[in-house]
Design a protein around this motif. Structure first.
Motif, PDB file in Angstrom:
ATOM      1  N   MET A 136       0.957  -1.215  -0.062  1.00 53.92           N
ATOM      2  CA  MET A 136       0.042  -0.295  -0.155  1.00 53.92           C
ATOM      3  C   MET A 136       0.720   1.354  -0.019  1.00 53.92           C
ATOM      4  O   MET A 136       0.328   2.548   0.089  1.00 53.92           O
ATOM      5  CB  MET A 136      -0.935  -0.021   1.291  1.00 53.92           C
ATOM      6  CG  MET A 136      -1.816  -1.166   1.324  1.00 53.92           C
ATOM      7  SD  MET A 136      -3.044  -1.318  -0.016  1.00 53.92           S
ATOM      8  CE  MET A 136      -4.164  -0.029   0.654  1.00 53.92           C
ATOM      9  N   ILE A 173      -5.243   2.599  -6.674  1.00 55.78           N
ATOM     10  CA  ILE A 173      -6.185   1.588  -6.010  1.00 55.78           C
ATOM     11  C   ILE A 173      -5.449   0.133  -6.022  1.00 55.78           C
ATOM     12  O   ILE A 173      -5.461  -0.325  -7.084  1.00 55.78           O
ATOM     13  CB  ILE A 173      -7.723   1.591  -6.277  1.00 55.78           C
ATOM     14  CG1 ILE A 173      -8.379   2.834  -6.396  1.00 55.78           C
ATOM     15  CG2 ILE A 173      -8.485   0.768  -5.354  1.00 55.78           C
ATOM     16  CD1 ILE A 173      -9.441   2.720  -7.319  1.00 55.78           C
ATOM     17  N   ILE A 174      -5.387  -0.317  -4.567  1.00 56.19           N
ATOM     18  CA  ILE A 174      -4.364  -1.514  -4.464  1.00 56.19           C
ATOM     19  C   ILE A 174      -5.550  -2.588  -3.773  1.00 56.19           C
ATOM     20  O   ILE A 174      -6.060  -2.100  -2.769  1.00 56.19           O
ATOM     21  CB  ILE A 174      -3.430  -1.473  -3.459  1.00 56.19           C
ATOM     22  CG1 ILE A 174      -2.154  -0.694  -4.317  1.00 56.19           C
ATOM     23  CG2 ILE A 174      -2.638  -2.683  -3.174  1.00 56.19           C
ATOM     24  CD1 ILE A 174      -1.464  -1.043  -5.309  1.00 56.19           C
ATOM     25  N   GLU A 229      -0.370   3.442  -2.858  1.00 54.78           N
ATOM     26  CA  GLU A 229      -1.657   4.046  -2.610  1.00 54.78           C
ATOM     27  C   GLU A 229      -1.951   5.035  -1.534  1.00 54.78           C
ATOM     28  O   GLU A 229      -2.495   6.074  -1.908  1.00 54.78           O
ATOM     29  CB  GLU A 229      -2.783   2.932  -2.421  1.00 54.78           C
ATOM     30  CG  GLU A 229      -4.280   3.528  -2.169  1.00 54.78           C
ATOM     31  CD  GLU A 229      -5.240   2.524  -1.851  1.00 54.78           C
ATOM     32  OE1 GLU A 229      -5.274   1.602  -2.275  1.00 54.78           O
ATOM     33  OE2 GLU A 229      -5.959   2.871  -0.729  1.00 54.78           O
ATOM     34  N   LEU A 230      -1.220   4.820  -0.420  1.00 55.50           N
ATOM     35  CA  LEU A 230      -1.384   5.822   0.717  1.00 55.50           C
ATOM     36  C   LEU A 230      -0.781   7.205   0.322  1.00 55.50           C
ATOM     37  O   LEU A 230      -1.153   7.839   0.807  1.00 55.50           O
ATOM     38  CB  LEU A 230      -0.567   5.205   1.808  1.00 55.50           C
ATOM     39  CG  LEU A 230      -1.338   4.035   2.897  1.00 55.50           C
ATOM     40  CD1 LEU A 230      -0.524   3.465   3.699  1.00 55.50           C
ATOM     41  CD2 LEU A 230      -2.473   4.678   3.482  1.00 55.50           C
ATOM     42  N   ARG A 231       0.230   7.217  -0.565  1.00 48.20           N
ATOM     43  CA  ARG A 231       1.005   8.304  -0.861  1.00 48.20           C
ATOM     44  C   ARG A 231       0.667   8.946  -2.165  1.00 48.20           C
ATOM     45  O   ARG A 231       1.314   9.959  -2.558  1.00 48.20           O
ATOM     46  CB  ARG A 231       2.440   8.220  -0.476  1.00 48.20           C
ATOM     47  CG  ARG A 231       2.856   7.817   0.906  1.00 48.20           C
ATOM     48  CD  ARG A 231       4.302   7.889   1.114  1.00 48.20           C
ATOM     49  NE  ARG A 231       4.365   7.350   2.549  1.00 48.20           N
ATOM     50  CZ  ARG A 231       4.718   6.003   2.767  1.00 48.20           C
ATOM     51  NH1 ARG A 231       4.792   5.257   1.903  1.00 48.20           N
ATOM     52  NH2 ARG A 231       4.665   5.691   4.058  1.00 48.20           N
TER      53      ARG A 231
END
Ligand SMILES: Cc1ncc(C[n+]2csc(CCOP(=O)(O)OP(=O)(O)O)c2C)c(N)n1
Ligand code: SF4
Lengths: 272, 65
Positions: free
Chosen positions: B47, B59-60, B50-52
């Motif tokens: 992730m 989208i993971i 996705e988080l950053r």
């Protein structure tokens, strides 16, 4: 599992205006996840912002939002909170918005300890107007108005907030997306004035003038220069030089909250 | 089988390279100024991208073990 942001985004508003690699989008995502965790309904949440790139955030999200004048988000937020204390009020802006033109509103909101959460997006410069230096630009750093390096000492927003009277103060970075979410959640749940200073890269106005050509360089810089507060508080000033503490920096649940004090005073005057 | 499915929303992606540079396994690349999957098998579903991703463009979805 992938998080569904769509429920909070106003239809048709993405992509946002922020530059490629701007840290603000990361903040927006962490903030939305934190807000989601509170369980509050969209209708009881108010986002107030000033002017600047950071202050564009409320325009993208489906809460009650108000985009005000430069540095004045806390004036509007204070009025909104006093008019309807049941609302959950979040004010946000850049380092310029909150500590230069809005510095006065910022310190007095902290001093009153009114139940508002303040998110300060600190990218070290005025992003929207082209990278002029701000009160948080580090000494020696370059800005369009400091081509030979910044000659003024900088504000430490978190310490400023503690000194002014905020009762919850934390700092985080756009690299630390998950810790940021948790810190914002703690700030939202705190009763009183809470401040979260969020270090975020502006590749356009700051990074490219200061040896961080890629957006990812700025994130890695944040990772390498952030020290958890529990560790930082036992380090000397020399050991902390060039670094900054992250996490909960200050918390005090004993001081009276402003709306409650105000209501008490109104009650006393009515009995008068 | 890959550990996760990577979806990229090209309309939102601005090609900032954050996902590419912060992926610990090198599963992503930039193609025609947009993020693209280089090797889906390399994705561990951590992730990080996705988080950053500042642009809501990745989208993971982790596959069930
Ligand atoms: C009263 C007033 N003075 C000056 C400006 C011009 N102005 C717009 S945004 C901005 C600074 C923004 O910097 P910051 O608050 O740090 O936010 P960022 O864009 O970096 O997120 C300035 C000076 C303005 N809009 N209004
Ligand atoms: S100018 Fe800086 S702060 Fe503003 S959107 Fe671009 S990168 Fe972000």
């Amino acid at each position: 599992m992938a998080y569904d942001y769509a429920k909070f985004i106003r239809p048709g508003r993405l992509p946002h205006i922020w530059c490629p690699g701007c840290g603000y989008g990361i903040i927006m995502k962490s903030m939305l996840r934190a807000i989601d965790s509170t369980g509050w309904s969209k209708d009881e949440i108010v986002l107030a912002s000033g002017i600047g790139c950071a202050s564009r955030l409320p325009g993208y999200v489906d809460f009650n939002t108000i985009h005000t004048t430069h540095g004045r988000s806390l004036g509007f937020a204070t009025g909104i909170k006093l008019a309807n204390p049941a609302l959950k009020v979040i004010a946000m802006g850049g380092d310029g918005d909150m500590s230069a033109i809005g510095g006065n509103h910022f310190i007095h909101a902290c001093r009153r300890n009114i139940d508002i959460t303040v998110l300060v997006f600190n990218n070290y410069i005025y992003g929207m107007t082209g990278g002029q230096y701000s009160p948080t630009t580090p000494m020696g750093a370059k800005a369009t108005t400091a081509p030979y390096g910044m000659i003024e000492p900088s504000f430490d927003i978190a310490r400023l907030a503690v000194a002014a009277g905020a009762t919850f103060v934390g700092r985080t970075t756009s690299y630390h997306a998950v810790p940021m979410e948790k810190l914002i959640l703690q700030a939202l749940n705190h009763k009183g004035l809470s401040v979260v200073e969020i270090m975020a890269g502006c590749p356009t106005g700051y990074g490219r003038r200061n040896g961080q050509k890629a957006a990812s360089d700025m994130l890695i810089w944040e990772k390498e220069h952030a020290v958890p507060y529990e560790k930082a508080k036992n380090m000397t000033e020399a050991e902390m030089a060039g670094k900054f503490a992250i996490g909960v920096i200050y918390k005090d649940e004993s001081r009276p909250e402003y709306v409650e004090s105000y209501d008490r005073a109104v009650g006393l005057s009515k009995r008068g | 089988m890959a550990k996760a499915v990577i979806e990229i929303n090209a309309e939102c992606c601005k090609g900032c390279y954050i996902c590419v540079e912060l992926c610990p396994t090198g599963a992503l690349e930039i193609k025609d100024f947009k993020a693209a999957v280089k090797d889906a098998e390399l994705c561990t579903g951590c992730m990080s991208c996705e988080l950053r991703c500042p642009d809501f463009a990745i989208i993971i979805t982790r596959n069930a073990k």
